[in-house]
Structure formats: structure tokens, C-alpha cells
Design an enzyme around this catalytic site. Sequence first.
Site, PDB file in Angstrom:
ATOM      1  N   GLY A  23       0.791  -1.223   0.000  1.00  0.00           N
ATOM      2  CA  GLY A  23       0.000   0.000   0.000  1.00  0.00           C
ATOM      3  C   GLY A  23       0.824   1.274   0.000  1.00  0.00           C
ATOM      4  CD  GLU A  58       6.081   1.775  -8.223  1.00  0.00           C
ATOM      5  OE1 GLU A  58       6.971   1.034  -7.735  1.00  0.00           O
ATOM      6  OE2 GLU A  58       4.922   1.393  -8.399  1.00  0.00           O
TER       7      GLU A  58
END
Length: 191
Positions: free
Chosen positions: A14, A89
Site C-alpha cells: 500500500g 516507486e
Amino acid sequence: MAKLYFYYSAMNAGKSTVLLQSAYNYQERGMETLIFSPAMDSRFAGGKVHSRIGLTADAIAFDQAFDLYQFTANHQAANPTLACVLVDEAQFLKKPQVMQLTDIVDQLDLPVLAYGLRSDFRAEPFEGSQYLLILADNLIELKTICHCGKKATMSARIDQQGRPVKEGAQIQIGGNESYIAMCRKHYKMSG
Ligand SMILES: [Zn+2]
């Protein structure tokens, strides 16, 4: 004093959801945020952050040559309410880009919240995560669990037949593989 925070985890913990919630908390108080996400994320068009529970936000897409410090410095000069920089990311950052994040903190006095995977599916480091683990002021683990109920620290790559794979390119552009978070014991038993 601004700080560099690295939120790290295995796959599917998450991270993007937490990033978007943090951005929202700033925006709710009238403070602007700047969100970066890698252009190589093939799941979606560049320039967006998506979370698995359906939240989404616009982002600035970066590739390996992108200068995050220069972009942020220019943006801050034009937008004095800029209060925080977030990176989705972050495992895909190159070492110089992690250094740029430290410059955003140290020279522009802006907090940076970077979110990324701790390691790849081969149990090897990502360049971005490796240097964030070294250079961040604060390390925060986002937890998810293995099927056995223990904390998952590893990300296993699963092929189209559902079998774990342990070799191949670190980044598979446009691949149909998926990932499962596992504890170390079950990661070692798989594949
Ligand atoms: Zn397990």
C-alpha cells in the site's frame, strides 16, 4: 528542519496509498505538494500515481536522466506554497537522483517522502532503495503479510502460470507477471 524519509516495503503493502494520503493531508491545509513517479511504470501512462484501492493523482514523470533537484528548485521559485516532495516507486531512482533528493532537503529545506520496494524479486537491491537506505534521515517500514501470517519482507515474481520465478530482468517493461509478498522462509521455499 526538513528531512528525507524513505518508506520501504515488499510488494503490495500500500505504498502508493500512503503517498496519496500524505499528499492529501498537505493539500487539505492549503500547502502544495510535488509528486514524482517513474516514466517507466508501464502499468499506467506516465505522470500518474495509482493506488490499488482506487485513489489517483497527477505526478511529474521522471526518467533516469531527469534532474529532480533542478525541477523542484524551479517549481519552488514559482510556487512559494510548495511544502513537500513525494516520490512514488523510488526504487527506480539512480544514485545521482537520490543525491538530488538530499539536496532538495538540505538546500531547498523541503521534506522529501520517498516510497519504494526494499528489494527485487531475486532478493537483490534496487539502486534507488540501496542509496535511500544509506542516505535517508528516517526509515519507515510499511508492513504487509505473507500467506502464513508473518511479516512479508520479500517480493516474489509470479509468471502467467502462477509459478514463482527467480531469474530475469529486474524491470520487466510491459510484462504480464505479477508479484506476491512473502516472508523470507516462504520466499526461500518458493521457485
Ligand atoms: Zn510465510
